[in-house]
Design an enzyme around this catalytic site. Sequence first.
Site, PDB file in Angstrom:
ATOM      1  N   ARG A   1      -7.585 -11.569   0.833  1.00 46.08           N
ATOM      2  CA  ARG A   1      -6.878 -12.801   1.190  1.00 46.08           C
ATOM      3  C   ARG A   1      -6.255 -13.496  -0.033  1.00 46.08           C
ATOM      4  NH1 ARG A   1      -8.099 -14.466   6.180  1.00 46.08           N
ATOM      5  NH2 ARG A   1      -7.296 -16.506   5.648  1.00 46.08           N
TER       6      ARG A   1
ATOM      7  N   LYS B   1       6.890  -0.434   1.760  1.00 52.75           N
ATOM      8  CA  LYS B   1       5.628   0.107   1.237  1.00 52.75           C
ATOM      9  C   LYS B   1       5.765   0.413  -0.246  1.00 52.75           C
ATOM     10  CE  LYS B   1       3.580  -0.493   3.540  1.00 52.75           C
ATOM     11  NZ  LYS B   1       3.255  -1.156   4.764  1.00 52.75           N
TER      12      LYS B   1
ATOM     13  N   HIS C   1      29.345   1.164   2.377  1.00 51.35           N
ATOM     14  CA  HIS C   1      30.048  -0.119   2.517  1.00 51.35           C
ATOM     15  C   HIS C   1      29.661  -1.092   1.407  1.00 51.35           C
ATOM     16  CE1 HIS C   1      31.939   1.036   6.256  1.00 51.35           C
ATOM     17  NE2 HIS C   1      30.770   1.518   6.657  1.00 51.35           N
TER      18      HIS C   1
ATOM     19  N   GLU D   1       6.156  -2.844  -2.474  1.00 50.38           N
ATOM     20  CA  GLU D   1       5.016  -3.757  -2.601  1.00 50.38           C
ATOM     21  C   GLU D   1       3.880  -3.205  -3.454  1.00 50.38           C
ATOM     22  OE1 GLU D   1       2.838  -5.088   0.900  1.00 50.38           O
ATOM     23  OE2 GLU D   1       3.170  -3.191   1.897  1.00 50.38           O
TER      24      GLU D   1
ATOM     25  N   LYS E   1      -3.279 -10.117   1.747  1.00 52.71           N
ATOM     26  CA  LYS E   1      -3.237  -9.388   3.008  1.00 52.71           C
ATOM     27  C   LYS E   1      -2.799 -10.275   4.173  1.00 52.71           C
ATOM     28  CE  LYS E   1      -4.187  -5.867   5.688  1.00 52.71           C
ATOM     29  NZ  LYS E   1      -3.141  -4.814   5.676  1.00 52.71           N
TER      30      LYS E   1
ATOM     31  N   CYS F   1      -6.179 -17.107   0.559  1.00 61.03           N
ATOM     32  CA  CYS F   1      -7.430 -17.662   0.047  1.00 61.03           C
ATOM     33  C   CYS F   1      -8.552 -17.373   1.037  1.00 61.03           C
ATOM     34  CB  CYS F   1      -7.400 -19.167  -0.190  1.00 61.03           C
ATOM     35  SG  CYS F   1      -6.100 -19.694  -1.303  1.00 61.03           S
TER      36      CYS F   1
ATOM     37  N   TRP G   1      -5.224 -17.448  -3.639  1.00 54.53           N
ATOM     38  CA  TRP G   1      -3.830 -16.988  -3.751  1.00 54.53           C
ATOM     39  C   TRP G   1      -3.033 -18.261  -3.992  1.00 54.53           C
ATOM     40  CZ3 TRP G   1       0.935 -17.734  -1.371  1.00 54.53           C
ATOM     41  CH2 TRP G   1       1.902 -16.758  -1.631  1.00 54.53           C
TER      42      TRP G   1
ATOM     43  N   GLU H   1      10.495   0.437   6.574  1.00 51.99           N
ATOM     44  CA  GLU H   1       9.059   0.379   6.333  1.00 51.99           C
ATOM     45  C   GLU H   1       8.689   1.155   5.060  1.00 51.99           C
ATOM     46  OE1 GLU H   1       6.708  -1.313   7.027  1.00 51.99           O
ATOM     47  OE2 GLU H   1       4.894  -0.163   6.679  1.00 51.99           O
TER      48      GLU H   1
ATOM     49  N   ASN I   1      -8.855 -23.513   1.940  1.00 52.27           N
ATOM     50  CA  ASN I   1      -7.830 -22.502   2.212  1.00 52.27           C
ATOM     51  C   ASN I   1      -6.775 -23.157   3.085  1.00 52.27           C
ATOM     52  OD1 ASN I   1      -6.321 -20.276   3.031  1.00 52.27           O
ATOM     53  ND2 ASN I   1      -7.781 -19.727   4.631  1.00 52.27           N
ATOM     54  N   GLY I   2      -5.529 -23.199   2.609  1.00 44.62           N
ATOM     55  CA  GLY I   2      -4.457 -23.798   3.399  1.00 44.62           C
ATOM     56  C   GLY I   2      -3.514 -24.573   2.496  1.00 44.62           C
TER      57      GLY I   2
HETATM   58  O1  M6R Z   1      -0.864  -9.651   9.709  1.00 45.24           O
HETATM   59  P1  M6R Z   1       0.585  -9.471   9.980  1.00 45.24           P
HETATM   60  O2  M6R Z   1       0.915  -8.160  10.624  1.00 45.24           O
HETATM   61  O3  M6R Z   1       1.190 -10.611  10.748  1.00 45.24           O
HETATM   62  O4  M6R Z   1       1.267  -9.475   8.551  1.00 45.24           O
HETATM   63  C1  M6R Z   1       2.653  -9.434   8.416  1.00 45.24           C
HETATM   64  C2  M6R Z   1       3.056  -9.065   7.007  1.00 45.24           C
HETATM   65  O5  M6R Z   1       2.604 -10.026   6.103  1.00 45.24           O
HETATM   66  C3  M6R Z   1       2.505  -7.698   6.600  1.00 45.24           C
HETATM   67  O6  M6R Z   1       2.888  -6.706   7.496  1.00 45.24           O
HETATM   68  C4  M6R Z   1       3.003  -7.314   5.192  1.00 45.24           C
HETATM   69  O7  M6R Z   1       4.374  -7.106   5.224  1.00 45.24           O
HETATM   70  C5  M6R Z   1       2.254  -6.081   4.689  1.00 45.24           C
HETATM   71  N1  M6R Z   1       1.653  -6.362   3.421  1.00 45.24           N
HETATM   72  C6  M6R Z   1       3.128  -4.902   4.483  1.00 45.24           C
HETATM   73  O8  M6R Z   1       2.413  -3.793   4.036  1.00 45.24           O
END
Ligand code: M6R
Length: 600
Positions: free
Chosen positions: A27, A481, A500, A484, A595, A2, A73, A477, A99-100
């Site tokens: 956010r 990517k 396995h 998501e 984000k 948020c 969010w 990673e 926000n929170g």
């Molecule tokens: O801001 P941060 O690096 O602490 O965020 C951690 C994760 O939320 C962040 O890396 C998330 O996995 C990304 N959306 C991946 O692309």
Amino acid sequence: MCGIVGFIGNRDCKEILLYGLEKLEYRGYDSAGIALINEDGVKVFKEKGRIADLREGVDESVMASRGIGHTRWATHGVPSKVNAHPHQSTSNRFTLVHNGVIENYDIIKKAELADVNFVSETDTEVIVQLIDKNVNSGLSVEEAFRKTLSTLKGSYAIGLLDAQDQDTIYVAKNKSPLLVGLGDGFNVVASDAMAMLQVTKQYVELMDKEVVIVKKDSVQILKLNGDKVERSPFTAELDASDIEKGTYPHYMLKEIDEQPFVMRKIISQYQDDNGQILLDEDVRNAMLAADRVYIIACGTSYHAGLVGKHYIEKFAKVPVEVHVASEFSYNMPLLSEKPLFIFISQSGETADSRSVLVQVKEHGYKALTITNVPGSTLSREADYTLLLHAGPEIAVASTKAYTAQLAVLAILAVDVANAKGIKLDFDIIQEFGIIANAMEALCNDKDRFDMLAKEFLSTTRNCFFIGRGIDYYVCLEGALKLKEISYIQAEGFAGGELKHGTIALIEDGTPVIALSTQEHVNLSIRGNVKEVVARGANPCIISIRGLENDEDSYTVPAVHEDFTSLVTVVPLQLLSYYAALHRDCDVDKPRNLAKSVTVE
Ligand code: M6R
């Protein structure tokens, strides 16, 4: 998650609030709203969906020079117009954005607000109703605000309007980020300086459990007990153009392309005049004093931590454990005698990581934060900070922050190795130059990745990534990517592990993306590819110059064997990007995500 904004001053603020919310959409983006206050009272506009949807519903004829706004969010209650902020007290006197997460909202509801008719499913509505109740009991608004905040457990960044006082925005912060921006004849409020860069670069940082009385020409910070606090403003080192997409169709593509530049920037930031690595001496000493390093992070930053472990153990000879923050927080392992904690976080605001940092500090251990955001919560609360210098990362999918994290972790490891007199077989500054050039070559080959994404990923239901050693970490990673932003069920595996159990999922045509950049496991990973091909998989092998083979789909330029992750991740980022495009997905704002994950 948020984002909130507020403006109080000398001009109509609808556009300032809406533009600010657009800049905060990273956010959260499932619903949004603004409240405007003028001599006619308070007008609230809310919509489910994006800021663009909200814009359409805002009445252009309403003129107001004070207002607050929110992009959501969802945590409590589905994304809907009713649950969107701002929320109002039943009397309509108070209007609030938040926000929170208020952990004790249900207890407050039952204990103090049993007779109130709540309209939303949110935890937030409790705050605004309780303020109203406290004012009705005879307190001033400021007293009622502080009293209400003292009752809340959890995190909050709040903006509050009082319909009977057009000259004030009440603001408060605990654990969620919030800044007050200073202008000439106006002041602003924002979760992130990016939201208000168009009107000011001067900001005042707020600490947890502080309240701010914001008027158009004054800003008064108070503690919850009413004590006054003095704090000097700082200048945001950001340029409005840093946060624009320019000619790019998506932030993600822009940020992938920025990686060679970021590598060169990092070299320049961590180098002295003699071309030697230069690191803060306190950080080096903390590393030298530690008998074990504990890396704590989430998501992409956790994946960067895994590669960082390789660097620190191999170069600096310090044992390292890497932990997912949300697990470490509740299941702390047996620690060594002299631990050093490294928090890796692009945003520096991730709640799961912060919760570990709070515990670490309670135990009196030293902590280093590696982050992209100076002044972020994790940076402020740790003993030391190393910055990523990657520039704002706006796409939800992290790209340039990941490679910057690897680069800074490598510099840290090399610096400690140098301090210990350990001889390394490379000059890191030279290697980073080679890596930047390799990244550039990959970014210039986008059409090829577009074609590969079309061939392997445009219609598939699932996808596996396999690799060994540091290639395995990059596979984790790559899989994150892909899932998501394209919603393909994707998993990264150690090459030898698939047989396995998971190999049972391989069917005719299942794409398996294999990385092979490490000579000592080249034959083994190629053997693992044969195993999946024998069961019908469609292999996409990404190798490195020197280890390439006729069957490979792509070969990346040669770089030092320890640093291949910095290069192989680029094809995986681009494959994900184009896969998402081929599947008509919203690349920069994938569903259900935000984000900055500021709730645990
Ligand atoms: O801001 P941060 O690096 O602490 O965020 C951690 C994760 O939320 C962040 O890396 C998330 O996995 C990304 N959306 C991946 O692309």
